[in-house]
Design a protein around this motif. Structure first.
Motif, short mmCIF file in Angstrom:
data_model
loop_
_atom_site.label_atom_id
_atom_site.label_comp_id
_atom_site.label_asym_id
_atom_site.label_seq_id
_atom_site.Cartn_x
_atom_site.Cartn_y
_atom_site.Cartn_z
N LYS A 125 20.93 7.23 -45.71
CA LYS A 125 19.92 8.39 -46.36
C LYS A 125 19.65 7.79 -47.84
O LYS A 125 18.33 7.81 -48.06
N ASN A 128 16.70 5.49 -47.15
CA ASN A 128 15.56 6.34 -47.13
C ASN A 128 14.84 6.64 -48.36
O ASN A 128 13.53 6.84 -48.54
N GLU A 129 15.73 7.46 -49.12
CA GLU A 129 15.16 7.72 -50.58
C GLU A 129 14.61 6.52 -51.51
O GLU A 129 13.53 6.66 -51.96
N LEU A 131 13.36 3.90 -49.93
CA LEU A 131 11.91 3.50 -49.14
C LEU A 131 10.79 4.39 -49.72
O LEU A 131 9.77 3.82 -49.91
N GLN A 132 11.04 5.76 -49.83
CA GLN A 132 10.08 6.76 -50.17
C GLN A 132 9.72 6.35 -51.46
O GLN A 132 8.30 6.58 -51.83
N LYS A 133 10.49 6.06 -52.26
CA LYS A 133 10.07 5.79 -53.60
C LYS A 133 9.27 4.50 -53.89
O LYS A 133 8.15 4.47 -54.42
N LYS A 135 7.43 3.42 -51.38
CA LYS A 135 6.08 3.64 -50.64
C LYS A 135 5.18 4.69 -51.64
O LYS A 135 3.80 4.33 -51.65
N SER A 136 5.69 5.58 -52.41
CA SER A 136 4.95 6.34 -53.48
C SER A 136 4.35 5.54 -54.55
O SER A 136 3.28 5.62 -55.25
N GLU A 144 6.14 -1.93 -45.40
CA GLU A 144 6.21 -0.46 -44.91
C GLU A 144 6.77 -0.25 -43.70
O GLU A 144 7.50 0.29 -43.45
N THR A 148 10.44 0.77 -42.73
CA THR A 148 10.55 2.11 -42.23
C THR A 148 11.35 2.02 -40.79
O THR A 148 12.26 3.00 -40.41
N ASP A 152 14.59 4.16 -40.27
CA ASP A 152 14.61 5.32 -38.93
C ASP A 152 15.50 4.83 -37.67
O ASP A 152 16.26 5.72 -37.16
N ASN A 160 10.26 7.98 -34.49
CA ASN A 160 9.49 7.33 -35.81
C ASN A 160 9.59 5.76 -35.68
O ASN A 160 8.62 5.15 -35.97
#
Length: 432
Positions: A125, A128-129, A131-133, A135-136, A144, A148, A152, A160
């Motif tokens: 988890k 994933n946090e 990764l999202q940062k 991506k942003s 990506e 990802t 996933d 996904n």
């Protein structure tokens, strides 16, 4: 009459050859003796040490370093992969977090690195946090899709992961084939899994590091389906590329134990590896050697040693799967297994981890709760050999003989993934 006699001779010869192939040991003692005697200091370790010193000396003393510190952190992770000291991973994490902080959390590449490091630590988890940062902040599409998929896949978001693999297909190459193999394995398509790993290996003929990884993983797949001659061949080729490939050396030890029934040679291999790494993995293998020998005293001794190491907070939940086996089958503490398996669900809720929880509940005499978990989260989902065996035990406890046998048969297809004690129990169930 002569034709019939000739036919009988031919059939008898074929039968003899088949029996001989089953009984003939795969692992050469001469090869192992030579490998262990001439081990020395592997080139990979020497190069890694040189790189560590190089990047450490280049780090700027008065200021923030976005180039050399991450390179140093990466080399620390490389040393962990060679020598198994988990403190190297934690130090790398600290360096990367500090670099990101000093650059106001604006460096996508550092977050990607932290995501990969988190996967290594089974912090899915958290991965994933990060990764999202990343991506942003903006990352390349190929990065990506790759990371990802990894996140996933580990979290059990298979739909996904599959979609990202399709996107990665356009990029092609080693990374795509390697991950295609992982997904096929998850879906139970072992033929496709092996074929994809072979293609990945063929794509990196001139890249020793990547080829080493794919060969070793390919050997694991061959072991999984019981093609042990192929597994042995790939493990040896992998070791030839990288003599510090302790995973492959232990893979050969496993073949010696489970196929050749040579527990003395297997024990020699695992004890040798134990002197070359700080990883607890060879100690776990020694538990299995003791199981194979039916030495209950040594089995319990090694199990307690292993427990004392892997329950250290530095490892987090990395070894939950193995602790559950110990608590339910050797150390007789199913309550601990239940606590660990339930906690694992907050990290990744997959059919596999739900199986660990259901089995722990069953072992703790909570069969109705185990049944509820099975019906809601496990039934009809793809499982590995260990989890299939667990569910077979649950079905047996419910007096569902047909269902239990089907689970046992499915687990037996990947017999070499199972511990000696489970393998023996499985044989007895299928021979009843």
């Amino acid at each position: 009459m002569q034709i019939l006699k000739s036919t009988i001779i031919v059939l008898s010869s074929l039968l003899f050859i088949q029996c001989k192939n089953v009984d003939t040991p795969i692992v050469s003692k001469t090869y192992i003796d030579s490998l262990l005697t001439n081990y020395g200091t592997p080139k990979a370790i020497t190069i890694n040490q040189e790189n560590l010193e190089f990047w450490k000396n280049r780090i700027q003393k008065n200021g923030f370093d976005i180039v050399n510190e991450p390179k140093y952190a990466s080399t620390l992770v490389g040393r962990f992969n060679l020598l198994g000291d988990f403190n190297d991973v934690k130090t790398a994490d600290s360096i990367l977090i500090n670099v990101e902080k000093n650059f106001n959390n604006k460096e996508a590449g550092i977050f990607l690195f932290l995501a990969s490091n988190s996967i290594l630590q089974h912090h899915f988890k958290k991965a994933n946090e990060y990764l999202q940062k990343a991506k942003s902040l903006g990352i390349r599409k190929s990065e990506e899709y790759t990371i990802t998929f990894d996140v996933d896949f580990e979290l059990g978001n298979i739909k996904n992961a599959t979609e990202n693999l399709e996107k990665l297909k356009l990029e092609g190459g080693f990374g795509y084939q390697f991950r295609k193999s992982k997904l096929a394995h998850y879906n139970g398509d072992f033929e496709q899994s092996i074929a994809s790993m072979k293609r990945a290996t063929e794509m990196v003929v001139n890249d020793a590091a990547s080829r080493n990884i794919s060969l070793s993983n390919g050997a694991d797949l061959y072991t999984h389906v019981g093609e042990l001659d192929n597994a042995y061949s790939d493990y040896k080729e992998s070791i030839k590329l990288n003599s510090a490939d302790l995973h492959s050396i232990m893979g050969i030890g496993w073949i010696a134990l489970q196929h050749d029934n040579n527990d003395a040679l297997a024990e020699k291999i695992f004890k040798f590896v134990q002197t070359k790494t700080k990883s607890p993995e060879p100690l776990y293998k020694l538990i299995l050697v003791a199981q194979h020998k039916k030495d209950l005293v040594a089995e319990k001794k090694y199990a307690k040693q292993y427990e004392s190491i892997v329950t250290d907070s530095i490892y987090g939940s990395m070894y939950t799967k193995y602790l559950i086996q110990l608590y339910t089958q050797i150390l007789n503490n199913p309550a601990k297994a239940e606590i660990l398996s339930k906690a694992e669900l907050t990290n990744r809720a997959t059919p596999q981890t739900y199986s660990w929880y259901a089995y722990s509940l069953f072992a703790n005499n909570k069969i109705e709760e185990a049944n509820a978990i099975y019906k809601k989260y496990i039934s009809g989902k793809p499982l590995e050999a260990l989890e299939l065996y667990y569910m077979g035990k649950l079905m047996e406890a419910n007096k569902k003989g047909y269902n239990a046998e089907e689970f046992y048969k499915a687990a037996n297809e990947n017999y070499y993934d199972l511990s000696p004690s489970i393998a023996r129990d499985l044989k007895s169930k299928l021979n009843e």
